[in-house]
Write a protein that holds these residues in place. Structure first.
Motif, PDB file in Angstrom:
ATOM      1  N   ASN A 286     105.644  42.999 -17.327  1.00  0.00           N
ATOM      2  CA  ASN A 286     105.472  42.540 -16.084  1.00  0.00           C
ATOM      3  C   ASN A 286     104.659  41.032 -16.159  1.00  0.00           C
ATOM      4  O   ASN A 286     103.757  40.806 -15.473  1.00  0.00           O
ATOM      5  CB  ASN A 286     104.711  43.160 -14.892  1.00  0.00           C
ATOM      6  CG  ASN A 286     104.980  42.932 -13.452  1.00  0.00           C
ATOM      7  OD1 ASN A 286     106.018  41.955 -13.278  1.00  0.00           O
ATOM      8  ND2 ASN A 286     104.213  43.133 -12.591  1.00  0.00           N
TER       9      ASN A 286
ATOM     10  N   ASP B 272      87.788  42.876 -14.681  1.00  0.00           N
ATOM     11  CA  ASP B 272      87.368  42.290 -13.261  1.00  0.00           C
ATOM     12  C   ASP B 272      85.855  41.921 -13.501  1.00  0.00           C
ATOM     13  O   ASP B 272      85.796  40.712 -12.879  1.00  0.00           O
ATOM     14  CB  ASP B 272      87.577  43.135 -12.308  1.00  0.00           C
ATOM     15  CG  ASP B 272      88.818  43.791 -11.754  1.00  0.00           C
ATOM     16  OD1 ASP B 272      89.919  42.881 -12.261  1.00  0.00           O
ATOM     17  OD2 ASP B 272      89.242  44.556 -11.102  1.00  0.00           O
TER      18      ASP B 272
ATOM     19  N   ARG C 186     104.747  36.893 -15.497  1.00  0.00           N
ATOM     20  CA  ARG C 186     105.411  36.241 -14.606  1.00  0.00           C
ATOM     21  C   ARG C 186     106.474  35.343 -15.093  1.00  0.00           C
ATOM     22  O   ARG C 186     107.498  35.112 -14.372  1.00  0.00           O
ATOM     23  CB  ARG C 186     104.309  35.156 -13.997  1.00  0.00           C
ATOM     24  CG  ARG C 186     103.015  35.870 -12.793  1.00  0.00           C
ATOM     25  CD  ARG C 186     102.213  34.643 -12.091  1.00  0.00           C
ATOM     26  NE  ARG C 186     101.278  35.445 -11.479  1.00  0.00           N
ATOM     27  CZ  ARG C 186      99.988  36.190 -11.681  1.00  0.00           C
ATOM     28  NH1 ARG C 186      99.851  36.095 -12.981  1.00  0.00           N
ATOM     29  NH2 ARG C 186      99.253  36.577 -10.709  1.00  0.00           N
TER      30      ARG C 186
ATOM     31  N   LYS D  62      90.727  47.658 -16.633  1.00  0.00           N
ATOM     32  CA  LYS D  62      90.796  46.928 -15.487  1.00  0.00           C
ATOM     33  C   LYS D  62      89.374  46.679 -15.049  1.00  0.00           C
ATOM     34  O   LYS D  62      89.356  45.378 -14.611  1.00  0.00           O
ATOM     35  CB  LYS D  62      91.473  47.853 -14.458  1.00  0.00           C
ATOM     36  CG  LYS D  62      91.346  47.190 -12.970  1.00  0.00           C
ATOM     37  CD  LYS D  62      92.469  45.768 -12.985  1.00  0.00           C
ATOM     38  CE  LYS D  62      92.499  45.245 -11.654  1.00  0.00           C
ATOM     39  NZ  LYS D  62      92.745  43.754 -11.739  1.00  0.00           N
TER      40      LYS D  62
ATOM     41  N   GLN E 281     100.594  41.528 -14.529  1.00  0.00           N
ATOM     42  CA  GLN E 281      99.791  41.062 -13.152  1.00  0.00           C
ATOM     43  C   GLN E 281      98.896  41.923 -12.347  1.00  0.00           C
ATOM     44  O   GLN E 281      97.908  41.403 -11.951  1.00  0.00           O
ATOM     45  CB  GLN E 281     101.234  40.856 -12.297  1.00  0.00           C
ATOM     46  CG  GLN E 281     101.855  39.619 -13.047  1.00  0.00           C
ATOM     47  CD  GLN E 281     103.161  39.346 -11.891  1.00  0.00           C
ATOM     48  OE1 GLN E 281     102.818  38.517 -10.979  1.00  0.00           O
ATOM     49  NE2 GLN E 281     104.183  39.155 -12.387  1.00  0.00           N
ATOM     50  N   GLN E 282      99.187  43.289 -12.603  1.00  0.00           N
ATOM     51  CA  GLN E 282      98.099  44.143 -11.948  1.00  0.00           C
ATOM     52  C   GLN E 282      96.952  43.952 -12.630  1.00  0.00           C
ATOM     53  O   GLN E 282      95.954  44.038 -12.080  1.00  0.00           O
ATOM     54  CB  GLN E 282      98.846  45.632 -12.124  1.00  0.00           C
ATOM     55  CG  GLN E 282      98.116  46.700 -11.176  1.00  0.00           C
ATOM     56  CD  GLN E 282      96.859  47.265 -12.173  1.00  0.00           C
ATOM     57  OE1 GLN E 282      97.037  47.566 -13.239  1.00  0.00           O
ATOM     58  NE2 GLN E 282      95.726  47.750 -11.606  1.00  0.00           N
ATOM     59  N   LEU E 283      96.905  44.106 -14.037  1.00  0.00           N
ATOM     60  CA  LEU E 283      95.670  43.810 -14.631  1.00  0.00           C
ATOM     61  C   LEU E 283      94.957  42.556 -14.681  1.00  0.00           C
ATOM     62  O   LEU E 283      93.750  42.614 -14.598  1.00  0.00           O
ATOM     63  CB  LEU E 283      95.757  44.270 -16.233  1.00  0.00           C
ATOM     64  CG  LEU E 283      96.210  45.752 -16.784  1.00  0.00           C
ATOM     65  CD1 LEU E 283      96.721  45.771 -18.148  1.00  0.00           C
ATOM     66  CD2 LEU E 283      95.208  46.765 -16.342  1.00  0.00           C
ATOM     67  N   ASP E 284      95.550  41.585 -14.236  1.00  0.00           N
ATOM     68  CA  ASP E 284      95.210  40.083 -14.240  1.00  0.00           C
ATOM     69  C   ASP E 284      94.517  39.629 -15.453  1.00  0.00           C
ATOM     70  O   ASP E 284      93.475  39.073 -15.782  1.00  0.00           O
ATOM     71  CB  ASP E 284      94.120  40.168 -13.156  1.00  0.00           C
ATOM     72  CG  ASP E 284      93.874  38.629 -12.814  1.00  0.00           C
ATOM     73  OD1 ASP E 284      94.559  37.677 -12.977  1.00  0.00           O
ATOM     74  OD2 ASP E 284      92.690  38.382 -12.196  1.00  0.00           O
TER      75      ASP E 284
ATOM     76  N   ASP F  61     100.793  46.635 -17.127  1.00  0.00           N
ATOM     77  CA  ASP F  61     101.267  45.457 -16.182  1.00  0.00           C
ATOM     78  C   ASP F  61     100.375  44.397 -16.209  1.00  0.00           C
ATOM     79  O   ASP F  61      99.245  44.605 -15.729  1.00  0.00           O
ATOM     80  CB  ASP F  61     101.316  46.287 -14.782  1.00  0.00           C
ATOM     81  CG  ASP F  61     101.824  45.487 -13.640  1.00  0.00           C
ATOM     82  OD1 ASP F  61     101.722  44.082 -13.622  1.00  0.00           O
ATOM     83  OD2 ASP F  61     102.659  46.062 -12.793  1.00  0.00           O
TER      84      ASP F  61
END
Length: 404
Positions: free
Chosen positions: A80, A186, A82, A182, A211-214, A209
């Motif tokens: 996932n 953060d 971008r 995560k 994007q979810q993890l950033d 993922d």
């Protein structure tokens, strides 16, 4: 429920015998086996359209290029990301990490701090030590407890506005611990630090993922995911990949070359100098297709059952100690038997047809933490069975009887 009998039929090597015994392959954390569906893709490439990519106008080159770029898109979709150009093909996780470590040479200054966890593979330690030596940055370590869990309260204390980079594995290859990445990501971002996650051990078990993890960077290897050796991927956020200089110079990574000046190609080609492992990249995509067809949720549930069963049965052996008892872990069991060397146990297991890994598993600081030379590591995959666990347990008990 998974149809394990049918799945095992997909893996030709599982029909082998070793030393006259049916092979019980429990070294999946080092490399998984390859299903016939992926082997067929490799054979098809060399039989039908072997050619260099991105450069030729002839039919074979265009076909190989199309399939290679479709594989990149499969990886993008799986993780996932971008954009497809945020996926860089590499030779594996080690190569991926070194691309980032080399790139940050120009972005760090003396006194900057980089954090790494105490349970890293050498591939996620040595490049950062080399980076610190080049730049004068300070390497600090996030410690762990006896259960094999990171001390997150100490991580909080280590973070500061001097922290520029944080590195951590998603899952420990030596202990099986699933780290709280995560939270790690953060908190690092809160002080302005970038984060690289070594996903080599997680990718076979968890569908991460991006994007979810950033997360800023994530690395994985195909050979732990039913794919071939010699190919992997680096995910990087577009803004970070644009900041980093190329890792290697050569063909493919350039826009224009003169003897006076060279300009670099756009992503992803900026980091893909030379002829890549074309067949490997295409097979990586096929391996992801295979695992996604089975289903990662189903794989995780099944492997967790194997982990619980194997843990229960191995602990029945007197003197056996498991290293890595985190509440959140995946299907890896590292153990020793009191008074016995892990290498001796592993050698006997091999004679009985059971393939495990022995030693420090390229995680020597973990072994030093426990004060041991290494462990016996049994690591399970979705094609393993409870019958194979029973074979392992009987073989360990026999090795113990022979060595005492």
């Amino acid at each position: 429920m998974l149809d394990i009998t049918k799945i095992r039929e997909d893996f030709p090597i599982l029909k082998r015998e070793v030393n006259g015994k049916p092979l019980v392959y429990l070294d999946n954390a080092a490399t998984s086996q390859t299903p016939q569906q992926v082997i067929d893709v490799i054979v098809d490439y060399y039989h039908n359209y072997n050619a260099n990519i991105h450069r030729g106008v002839h039919a074979l080159s265009q076909e190989a290029t199309d399939k290679y770029e479709v594989a990149r898109q499969k990886i993008q979709k799986h993780f996932n990301a971008r954009k497809s150009y945020e996926i860089i093909f590499t030779s594996g996780t080690t190569h991926s990490i070194n691309i980032v470590a080399n790139g940050f040479t120009t972005l760090l200054k003396k006194g900057d701090e980089i954090l790494v966890s105490a349970m890293e593979h050498h591939s996620n330690i040595v490049p950062w030590q080399m980076l610190a030596e080049r730049t004068g940055a300070v390497l600090r370590v996030i410690p762990m407890n006896m259960e094999g869990e990171l001390l997150m309260e100490v991580y909080d204390e280590l973070l500061s506005d001097m922290t520029k980079l944080v590195f951590c594995n998603h899952i420990s290859n030596a202990l099986g611990t699933i780290n709280p990445i995560k939270e790690i990501i953060d908190k690092a971002h809160a002080v302005g630090a970038a984060v690289l996650i070594d996903g080599a051990q997680a990718a076979p078990h968890i569908k991460a993922d991006m994007q979810q993890l950033d997360v800023d960077f994530y690395a994985a290897s195909a050979h732990k995911m039913c794919g071939p050796t010699g190919v992997g991927m680096l995910y990087g956020k577009e803004e970070w990949l644009n900041k980093l200089p190329p890792y290697q110079g050569g063909g493919e990574m350039i826009a224009e070359v003169t003897f006076e000046k060279t300009t670099y190609a756009d992503l992803p080609h900026k980091f893909e100098a030379g002829t890549p492992n074309i067949c490997g990249g295409i097979a990586f995509g096929a391996a992801l297709d295979y695992m996604n067809h089975i289903g990662f949720d189903e794989i995780a549930e099944y492997e967790h059952g194997l982990l619980e069963y194997a843990t229960q049965e191995l602990l029945k052996i007197e003197g056996l100690r498991i290293y890595g008892t985190a509440k959140d872990k995946t299907s890896v069991i590292s153990f020793n038997i009191e008074g016995l060397h892990p290498y001796d146990i592993g050698s006997i297991l091999d004679k009985l047809g059971v393939a495990v890994r022995t030693g420090h598993h390229c995680a020597q600081p973990i072994m030093d933490f426990y004060g041991i030379p290494g462990t016996v590591r049994a690591s399970f995959c979705f094609y393993n069975t409870k019958d194979e666990v029973n074979t392992l347990v009987k073989a360990v008990a026999r090795a113990k009887a022979m060595l005492e």
